[in-house]
Structure formats: structure tokens, C-alpha cells
Design an enzyme around this catalytic site. Structure first.
Site, PDB file in Angstrom:
ATOM      1  N   ALA A  88     -52.984 -49.073  27.699  1.00 34.68           N
ATOM      2  CA  ALA A  88     -51.584 -49.155  27.293  1.00 34.68           C
ATOM      3  C   ALA A  88     -50.689 -49.056  28.516  1.00 34.68           C
ATOM      4  CB  ALA A  88     -51.278 -48.021  26.318  1.00 34.68           C
ATOM      5  N   CYS A  89     -49.474 -49.527  28.353  1.00 33.91           N
ATOM      6  CA  CYS A  89     -48.474 -49.452  29.418  1.00 33.91           C
ATOM      7  C   CYS A  89     -48.321 -48.005  29.879  1.00 33.91           C
ATOM      8  CB  CYS A  89     -47.152 -49.959  28.876  1.00 33.91           C
ATOM      9  SG  CYS A  89     -45.818 -49.874  30.075  1.00 33.91           S
ATOM     10  N   PRO A  90     -48.230 -47.662  31.146  1.00 31.94           N
ATOM     11  CA  PRO A  90     -48.186 -48.570  32.285  1.00 31.94           C
ATOM     12  C   PRO A  90     -49.537 -48.768  32.958  1.00 31.94           C
ATOM     13  CG  PRO A  90     -47.584 -46.397  33.030  1.00 31.94           C
ATOM     14  CD  PRO A  90     -48.001 -46.278  31.586  1.00 31.94           C
ATOM     15  N   GLY A  91     -50.613 -48.525  32.244  1.00 35.14           N
ATOM     16  CA  GLY A  91     -51.948 -48.618  32.835  1.00 35.14           C
ATOM     17  C   GLY A  91     -52.208 -49.907  33.579  1.00 35.14           C
ATOM     18  N   ASP A 122     -51.780 -55.720  26.930  1.00 32.22           N
ATOM     19  CA  ASP A 122     -50.485 -55.101  26.638  1.00 32.22           C
ATOM     20  C   ASP A 122     -49.369 -56.108  26.934  1.00 32.22           C
ATOM     21  OD1 ASP A 122     -48.425 -53.302  26.188  1.00 32.22           O
ATOM     22  OD2 ASP A 122     -48.391 -52.713  28.297  1.00 32.22           O
TER      23      ASP A 122
END
Lengths: 380, 80
Positions: free
Chosen positions: B17-20, B44
Site C-alpha cells: 500500500a501507499c507509500p510502499g 496501488d
């Protein structure tokens, strides 16, 4: 034949899991059908969230530590040793003291490691509060700090306690105001992406608070190098920022043990985010920071994930199909000053709802810090 | 255009998921030599906005964005 469960790591995830397993498998432990072995490379557990308070003189390192045998039942075989190798084909671990230990079920709970040396100049030029020595050294700097520029820079992502950098920034602002020093101190907070926090709702909540409190915010700020002589940060984006006191959240790393076992390329165990079972090996699980799951590296995640893994292993021991799954539940208190706080809770794919900070929530956080050891013992 | 792009490095951030995904890309860019082409695979949708924004900010080049069935490939070249 006795079925052996081996837990590697005695942090929050490891001890909560040991307690929950001992409770669920009490009959099997009594009849020697099951054995639970917890291996940790030291006798003590450290409650890391307490380190946030040490720079402000509100906690001592000694208050953040307890011997692991005080946290687990006697039915768990606790060994102070270091696991040097995991062989998932032969289903055994190699111990530093010599010899191997076979397992039927293995849980990796090895946590995060700080690697400040990955950023040139950070060790020499920066401080942090992510370990006992670092937090104590920062306290010595902060108490003498009268004027200049404090920079809180989030250098490593992911990092433990995702709210802690925001908390430290708001606490140091309040702490300086209460000491009558704020007018002589500039505060800057930096973050690697285009907003103040990875979670959009926390970023949206804290950005106006930073503005109100005259805290500078720098985004898209990825520190490449620290120059301790000129006290300057240099970023990948070509920016420079001078500081007088740098509080840098250091890069974190998983474990070589995980890499070498083929469980995860980046040192975090690749797992199914709901079952917490390893993707690259049978009968291997991961809890806490060691698990590569899309949520925070926080104690609450380790706590709730340990409950899921305890249920799933207990079912397997009894030849039942495991039912319990992990939904990514995360709960974090967020200090917004020296005497107010808020808290957030969320799970996979959801954004937290931000609540108005209050004194009672701050007191709840302080109360929880004291009662944490009941969590480690699997009681709350 | 994407047919002709051969990445030197592929970063699989699908499922993160953001910001991954953006942070995974930043980590790879940091370690790469100038001229390296990195393919970021992300599921994402937020990456389609924040990755180009960072790439421009940091002065690198976004070569292409390709939509697959359940993820996107963003091709980024590291400049000097």
C-alpha cells in the site's frame, strides 16, 4: 511424539505469542505432546515506545526493561541463545551455542535493526531516540540546547513506531515553549514522500498543526548524506538543509537470518498478510516487525498478529483447519505535546479517523506504558 | 513504446500500500548508477500520481507507464 514450536525472538510478538500458545495448548503441554521453545539473544525485553520520553527526562532506560522469564509461563522453555541459521528444508535452526534444534512450527519474531551507518555521516552527525544509548545521548544534547535549528528528519522508511517522529516534533515544540526557549529555536520536520506522513489522514491532520506551531515542513526529502562538519543534510532531490541539532530516524533493516534462509530478499519475511504464513517455506510464520505486511511496524501489530498465529498453530497441532486470520489491526497513541495526545486505530486498507487531542488520552498513554508488561505477558 | 524498454532492475511492489511502492523505488534509485532503468510494478493506483511527482522533483525521467490487468509498470531512468 512431542511436537515442537520454536519462536525466534523475545520482543513483544515473541512473548505475547509464547503466552497465548501456552494458554491455548495447556492440555498438550501437560501431556508433553507439545513443547514451546522461545530463543532470544539476551535475557531481557525492551519496551521501545518508552524511549520517546527519555530525551525529555520523563523516563529512564531502566524503566523500559524486564527479564523475559518474568513475562512468560514456566511451561515455555526459554533459552538465551542466538539462532544463526534457519534450514526450512530440514526444519531446524542452528544455535550459536552449538547444535541444531528441530521444529515442527517455526515463528520468526526477530524485529527490526537500526542501520544508521547506511546513511553516510548520520552516525557522526545525528541523534535519535530509537535505542537506549541514542535516547540518552539526545537527552544530554537537548537539555543544553538554547537556540538554533532542530531538524527532525525521517531518513529511513519503513521504521518502527510510525507516529513517533511526529510525536517527537510536537513534544519538542511544546517542551521548548514551556521552557521559554521556543522563540530562539527553529524546528523543521522532513519526510521522504510528498506529504508529512505515510498515512494520508495523519498527514492531513498534522500539517495544519505544524503550521499553527510554526514548525517547518519539508517533503520529498530523502537524505542521501549528512555532513557532520558543516552540519548539513544533502538529499536525493538536490536540497541542502543546515541544522544545529539533527534528530534523524535511522534506516531500519530486517535480518540476515531471514535473507540467508530464503524467507525474504529484504530481510523481512514474505508472508501472506492474513495468515502470516511464510510464502517460501512450510510451517514458518512471522509476527511483528519481521513480517513484511502492508501496515505499521508497531507493537500493537505484533501483539494482535501473535494472537492470530497462536490460534493458527494451535489448530494445526490439533489437526484442525486454522480459521483465525489477521486483518492488519493497528492501534497507536500519538502524543501532541507534553500533556496531550490522541490515538488512531485502523486495519488493512483503511485510514484512521483522527480525534481531537486531549489530556485524558495522554494519561491513557502513560498508563498503558506502565501496564505494557501485562500485554507482554499475554494478559491484555 | 514499452515494448522496447528493457529495465535493468525490476522492483515488485505489487500488494504494497501507499507509500510502499514509492519508497521501494526511492531505495532502488538511491543504490543505482546513473542511466539505470528501473521498472516499478505496483498495484496501488496512487503510485500513478506520487511516483511521477517524485521523479520530476528528483530530476529523473519517467520513460513510460504501462497498465496491466491488475497492476501498473512505471519505467524510470536515473539521471546524473
Amino acid at each position: 511424539m512431542t511436537e515442537r514450536i520454536v519462536i525466534v525472538g523475545g520482543g513483544t510478538g515473541g512473548t505475547v505469542l509464547a503466552n497465548r500458545l501456552a494458554e491455548r495448548l495447556e492440555p498438550e503441554l501437560e501431556t508433553d505432546d507439545v513443547e514451546i521453545v522461545l530463543v532470544n539473544d539476551g535475557e531481557k525485553q525492551f519496551y521501545k515506545p518508552a524511549y520517546l520520553y527519555i530525551p525529555f527526562g520523563k523516563k529512564e532506560v531502566s524503566e523500559a526493561t524486564k527479564p523475559i522469564p518474568d513475562l512468560i509461563p514456566r511451561t515455555v522453555d526459554f533459552r538465551v541463545d542466538r539462532v544463526e541459521r534457519i534450514d526450512t528444508d530440514r526444519k531446524q535452526v542452528t544455535l550459536a551455542s552449538g547444535g541444531g534444534l528441530a521444529y515442527d512450527h517455526l515463528v520468526v519474531a526477530t524485529g527490526s535493526n537500526l542501520v544508521p551507518e547506511e546513511t553516510p555521516g548520520l552516525v557522526e552527525g545525528g541523534h535519535h531516540f530509537y535505542g537506549p544509548e541514542g535516547a540518552e545521548a539526545l537527552r544530554e544534547e537537548l537539555v543544553e540546547f538554547r537556540e538554533g535549528h532542530i531538524v527532525l528528519s525521517v531518513i529511513g522508511v519503513p521504521h518502527m513506531c510510525p507516529a513517533a517522529p511526529v510525536e517527537f516534533t510536537l513534544m519538542v515544540d511544546d517542551w521548548l515553549r514551556k521552557r521559554g526557549l521556543r522563540e530562539d529555536v527553529e524546528i523543521t520536520y522532513t519526510y521522504p514522500i510528498q506529504r508529512a506522513h505515510g498515512l494520508q489522514s495523519i498527514a492531513d491532520w498534522v500539517t495544519p498543526i505544524f503550521e499553527e506551531r510554526d514548525i517547518n515542513l519539508e517533503t520529498f526529502f530523502n537524505v542521501q548524506e549528512v555532513d557532520p562538519d558543516t552540519q548539513t543534510l544533502e538529499t536525493m532531490e538536490g536540497k541542502s538543509l543546515e541544522y544545529d541539532l539533527l534528530v534523524g530516524i535511522p534506516p531500519h533493516d530486517g535480518s540476515d537470518l531471514v535473507r540467508e534462509a530464503g524467507l525474504g530478499d529484504d530481510g523481512w519475511v514474505a508472508v501472506d498478510q492474513h495468515t502470516l504464513e511464510a510464502e517460501h517455506a512450510e510451517d514458518v510464520y512471522a509476527v511483528g516487525d519481521a513480517a513484511d505486511i502492508p501496515t505499521s511496524k508497531a507493537g500493537s501489530v505484533a501483539h494482535y498478529a501473535a494472537g492470530t498465529v497462536a490460534d493458527r498453530i494451535s489448530s494445526r497441532v490439533r489437526d484442525q483447519q486454522p480459521v483465525t486470520t489477521f486483518d492488519g489491526k493497528t492501534v497507536c497513541f500519538i502524543e501532541t505535546g507534553m500533556d496531550e495526545a490522541t490515538f488512531v486505530s485502523f486495519d488493512y486498507g483503511s485510514e484512521p479517523t483522527m480525534r481531537e487531542p486531549s489530556k485524558p488520552i495522554h494519561w491513557s498513554k502513560l498508563g498503558y506504558n506502565e501496564s505494557y508488561w501485562l500485554t507482554a505477558r499475554g494478559l491484555i | 513504446m514499452s515494448e522496447s524498454i528493457s529495465p535493468d532492475v525490476t522492483v515488485d511492489s505489487r500488494g504494497a500500500a501507499c507509500p510502499g511502492p514509492l519508497m521501494d523505488l526511492i531505495g532502488k534509485v538511491q543504490d543505482a548508477d546513473p542511466g539505470t532503468v528501473i521498472e516499478l510494478q505496483t498495484s496501488d493506483s496512487g503510485s500513478k500520481g506520487d511516483v511521477p511527482e517524485w521523479v520530476e522533483e528528483a530530476g529523473h525521467e519517467l520513460l513510460d507507464t504501462v497498465e496491466h490487468d491488475d497492476y501498473w509498470s512505471l519505467y524510470v531512468e536515473k539521471t546524473e
